[in-house]
Write an enzyme that holds these catalytic residues in place. Structure first.
Site, mmCIF file in Angstrom:
data_model
loop_
_atom_site.group_PDB
_atom_site.id
_atom_site.type_symbol
_atom_site.label_atom_id
_atom_site.label_comp_id
_atom_site.label_asym_id
_atom_site.label_seq_id
_atom_site.Cartn_x
_atom_site.Cartn_y
_atom_site.Cartn_z
ATOM 1 C CG HIS A 94 -1.664 -1.247 1.468
ATOM 2 N ND1 HIS A 94 -2.886 -1.540 0.918
ATOM 3 C CD2 HIS A 94 -1.306 -2.357 2.171
ATOM 4 C CE1 HIS A 94 -3.268 -2.751 1.296
ATOM 5 N NE2 HIS A 94 -2.323 -3.277 2.047
ATOM 6 C CB SER B 89 12.563 23.227 -14.742
ATOM 7 O OG SER B 89 11.747 24.376 -14.821
ATOM 8 C CE LYS C 91 11.424 19.807 -10.467
ATOM 9 N NZ LYS C 91 10.135 20.062 -11.121
ATOM 10 C CD GLU D 4 8.436 12.607 -15.083
ATOM 11 O OE1 GLU D 4 7.568 13.237 -14.487
ATOM 12 O OE2 GLU D 4 9.463 13.145 -15.539
#
Ligand code: ARG
Length: 461
Positions: free
Chosen positions: A155, A276, A282, A289
């Site tokens: 979980h 970024s 970043k 992804e």
């Protein structure tokens, strides 16, 4: 005039040519189409349907076209519809009228099925190679991280400590199944439909087995209708590809989480990260992804082929031309993803201290406290309750289980003695899970060895 223009009075509308032509994607089958045609021409001559010298000229012409294809010198003609007619047209340009004999005892329906099978056989082998690369990286990393303790989750809540190597070997098992599934799929891909003709077979005295053999296919499709209308192998492959993508995507999801500041378990190499355009600080895990995102494409390809095929009456229907873009896309996506996922995975740096530290908070040794009490003679369900109460006590007193005094333990159970402390140490929590396939150091070493042996057996085959 079209190759099939005999019974027509008018040319097709330009918009019709655009609509039904498939050359803008099936040009990718050029080599396979030529390979199949060479085998077909040779068989026609061996079976005395054309002469040996005719076959020789046809084959020489096809080989010339193959060279031009390999050199990227061919301009595909949309008016010639598809790859099969384009190559036939090039052949007639090359060797003249004789080129018109090649299509004897053959239809595009059996031809396209053969081409797709030859193409997929090659690409499955490419994917198997990429999976082998991945196995090496998984094994190498598991070996390097065979002492690294991290939280295991259920979980997405910290559950019990595991070895990072154990986690990697879990993925090994998943990709091993994928590998075996593709090997099995190959058996059904590697069946020759050629000689089925349009749908009913042919009256020419052909030898289907010879053609199959010369293109390296172990068997011929038994039923001519099935041979030209079967795309099960496409659906099966894309399903197998979907599972590979699902496994990659789950792995990527974890790497996205693990590389976040919240987890801080892993550092991605600069070479596989992006920044970024506005936030200078970043460092984004784009590979993970994108692989996760591209999984959706392959699932889409699977739905495409299943839906295209679901209501088709036997035998060939032009709907089936829609199989190819889905197939090509699935192949390209899986190979593309594995090609970047592998080096990205290999370049990861794990933060071992951070992983170990994360096992310290969250009572990951609570099961071991219960198991300890079971060993002292009480039933597990009661032991579970005692351990649970101790956890609750720790939450209110802001302590870890291993920080409780013996007196505090004894308030909850008189059975607890000083020998509880080593039981609660994370290293021991890992060490005791030595059931087959468990996370103990010893089991993981053994599983690592079995994984190595299995990979070696692939290389020796
Ligand atoms: N381009 C077609 C396809 O991809 C080849 C088979 C065409 N056959 C036919 N009878 N029109 O399916």
């Amino acid at each position: 005039m079209k190759a099939w223009g005999g019974r027509f009075e008018k040319e097709t509308a330009a918009i019709m040519d655009d609509f039904h032509s498939s050359i803008h994607f099936d040009y990718q089958l050029a080599k396979e189409d030529i390979e199949g045609s060479i085998a077909h021409a040779q068989m026609l001559s061996d079976c005395k349907i054309i002469s040996a010298s005719e076959a020789e000229q046809i084959i020489a012409g096809l080989n010339k076209i193959l060279i031009a294809v390999n050199n990227g010198e061919v301009n595909w003609d949309p008016a010639a519809e598809d790859i099969h007619m384009n190559i036939e047209k090039l052949l007639i340009n090359e060797i003249g009228e004789l080129g018109k004999k090649l299509h004897t005892a053959r239809s595009r329906n059996d031809q396209v099925a053969l081409d797709a099978r030859l193409y997929l056989r090659k690409e499955i082998n490419n994917i198997l190679m990429k999976l082998k690369e991945l196995f090496d990286i998984l094994i190498e990393t598991a070996k390097r991280e065979s002492q690294t303790i991290m939280p295991g989750y259920t979980h997405l809540q910290r559950a019990q400590p595991i070895l990072l190597a154990h986690h990697f070997l879990a993925y090994f098992e998943m990709f091993k199944r994928d590998y075996e599934r593709l090997q099995d799929c190959l058996k059904r891909v590697n069946v020759s439909p050629l000689g089925a003709g349009a749908l009913a077979g042919t009256g020419f005295p052909i030898d289907r087995h010879q053609v199959a053999k010369s293109v390296g296919m172990g068997s011929v499709a038994a039923n001519s209708l099935d041979a030209v209308s079967d795309r099960d192998f496409v659906a099966e492959f894309i399903f197998d590809a979907s599972l590979i993508m699902m496994h990659l995507s789950r792995f990527c999801e974890e790497l996205v989480l693990w590389s976040s500041m919240e987890f801080g378990f892993v550092e991605m190499d600069d070479a596989f990260s992006t920044g970024s355009s506005i936030m200078p600080q970043k460092k984004n895990p784009d590979v993970a992804e994108l692989v996760r995102g591209k999984t959706g494409r392959v699932y889409g390809d699977l739905i495409t082929i299943l839906t295209v095929m679901k209501s088709l009456p036997l035998a060939y229907n032009k709907d089936m031309q829609e199989d190819k873009e889905a197939l090509f896309d699935a192949v390209k996506t899986v190979i593309g993803c594995l090609s970047i996922f592998n080096p990205m995975l290999q370049s990861l740096t794990f933060n071992r201290e951070r992983m170990l530290a994360a096992t310290k908070d969250g009572f990951l040794n609570a099961t071991d406290l219960a198991d300890y009490l079971v060993n002292k003679g009480i039933p597990f369900r009661e032991a579970h309750a005692v351990s649970g109460k101790l956890v609750r006590y720790c939450i209110t007193t802001k302590k870890r289980l291993e920080e409780l005094t013996l007196a505090e333990f004894k308030e909850h159970s008189a059975l607890i003695e000083a020998d509880v402390y080593p039981v609660l140490e994370m290293e021991n929590v890992v060490r005791v899970r030595s059931s087959y396939g468990g996370t103990s150091f010893e089991q993981v070493d053994q599983q690592l060895e079995l994984a190595r042996q299995w990979v070696n057996s692939l290389n020796n085959n």
